[in-house]
Motif scaffolding. Structure first.
Motif, mmCIF file in Angstrom:
data_model
loop_
_atom_site.group_PDB
_atom_site.id
_atom_site.type_symbol
_atom_site.label_atom_id
_atom_site.label_comp_id
_atom_site.label_asym_id
_atom_site.label_seq_id
_atom_site.Cartn_x
_atom_site.Cartn_y
_atom_site.Cartn_z
ATOM 1 N N PRO A 45 0.803 -1.224 0.000
ATOM 2 C CA PRO A 45 0.000 0.000 0.000
ATOM 3 C C PRO A 45 0.839 1.278 0.000
ATOM 4 O O PRO A 45 0.334 2.350 -0.271
ATOM 5 C CB PRO A 45 -0.813 -0.109 1.289
ATOM 6 N N ARG A 98 -7.843 8.873 -2.847
ATOM 7 C CA ARG A 98 -8.652 7.750 -2.355
ATOM 8 C C ARG A 98 -8.849 6.673 -3.424
ATOM 9 O O ARG A 98 -8.806 5.482 -3.141
ATOM 10 C CB ARG A 98 -10.003 8.276 -1.854
ATOM 11 N N ARG A 99 -9.052 7.075 -4.659
ATOM 12 C CA ARG A 99 -9.272 6.119 -5.747
ATOM 13 C C ARG A 99 -8.041 5.240 -5.939
ATOM 14 O O ARG A 99 -8.141 4.016 -6.070
ATOM 15 C CB ARG A 99 -9.610 6.869 -7.049
ATOM 16 N N ASN A 100 -6.859 5.847 -5.937
ATOM 17 C CA ASN A 100 -5.625 5.068 -6.100
ATOM 18 C C ASN A 100 -5.317 4.235 -4.860
ATOM 19 O O ASN A 100 -4.824 3.113 -4.979
ATOM 20 C CB ASN A 100 -4.452 5.983 -6.453
ATOM 21 N N GLN A 101 -5.595 4.771 -3.674
ATOM 22 C CA GLN A 101 -5.434 3.976 -2.453
ATOM 23 C C GLN A 101 -6.266 2.707 -2.552
ATOM 24 O O GLN A 101 -5.776 1.610 -2.285
ATOM 25 C CB GLN A 101 -5.901 4.755 -1.219
ATOM 26 N N ASP A 102 -7.531 2.880 -2.927
ATOM 27 C CA ASP A 102 -8.431 1.731 -3.028
ATOM 28 C C ASP A 102 -7.938 0.727 -4.074
ATOM 29 O O ASP A 102 -7.981 -0.480 -3.847
ATOM 30 C CB ASP A 102 -9.848 2.186 -3.376
ATOM 31 N N ALA A 103 -7.452 1.220 -5.203
ATOM 32 C CA ALA A 103 -6.978 0.329 -6.260
ATOM 33 C C ALA A 103 -5.761 -0.476 -5.815
ATOM 34 O O ALA A 103 -5.689 -1.692 -6.038
ATOM 35 C CB ALA A 103 -6.659 1.137 -7.520
ATOM 36 N N HIS A 105 -4.779 -1.064 -2.647
ATOM 37 C CA HIS A 105 -5.201 -1.952 -1.561
ATOM 38 C C HIS A 105 -5.914 -3.184 -2.106
ATOM 39 O O HIS A 105 -5.684 -4.304 -1.644
ATOM 40 C CB HIS A 105 -6.113 -1.225 -0.574
ATOM 41 N N ARG A 106 -6.785 -2.994 -3.066
ATOM 42 C CA ARG A 106 -7.529 -4.105 -3.666
ATOM 43 C C ARG A 106 -6.568 -5.090 -4.335
ATOM 44 O O ARG A 106 -6.699 -6.304 -4.189
ATOM 45 C CB ARG A 106 -8.556 -3.575 -4.664
#
Length: 127
Positions: A45, A98-103, A105-106
């Motif tokens: 992450p 947030r969008r890149n964090q989520d990507a 992390h996923r």
């Protein structure tokens, strides 16, 4: 008692490793302005490791794109080079939205789940 809002923080990403690193087959990194596509050794992450000689220098900053099996994962992502040797370069992500964090992390979580399932299957075979 009021509920506390969810917050995630990674601290100083230039210090000791602070996050799980997943080795993901088929993960590549494209650096904006460079023709080469680099193979990723691992991703967490907080950053990504690149294999091979990259010609990068510690302190350089780039926009990168992560690609898993040819499909872009989030991006563009700002990254800073924090480690370079003959066979490896380490980049930390900077100011992930947030969008890149989520990507990211996923991507890491999906690999953790895949590895856990493989371990479970191995245990069942040995039983």
């Amino acid at each position: 008692m009021a509920a506390k809002p969810f917050d995630i923080s990674f601290g100083d990403s230039t210090g000791p490793r602070g996050a799980y690193r997943a080795k993901i087959s088929g993960l590549h990194v494209k650096v904006a302005g460079r023709p080469a596509v680099y193979s990723a050794t691992d991703v967490s992450p907080t950053g990504v490791g690149l294999s091979g000689s990259t010609g990068m220098r510690v302190g350089e900053r780039f926009e990168i794109g992560l690609y898993h099996r040819g499909v872009r994962v989030g991006g563009p992502i700002r990254a800073k080079v924090v480690r370079v040797d003959k066979t490896f370069s380490g980049l930390v992500f900077e100011d992930l939205d947030r969008r890149n964090q989520d990507a990211v992390h996923r991507l890491v979580l999906d690999e953790q789940k895949r590895q856990a399932e493989e371990r479970r299957k191995d245990r069942l075979k040995k039983s």
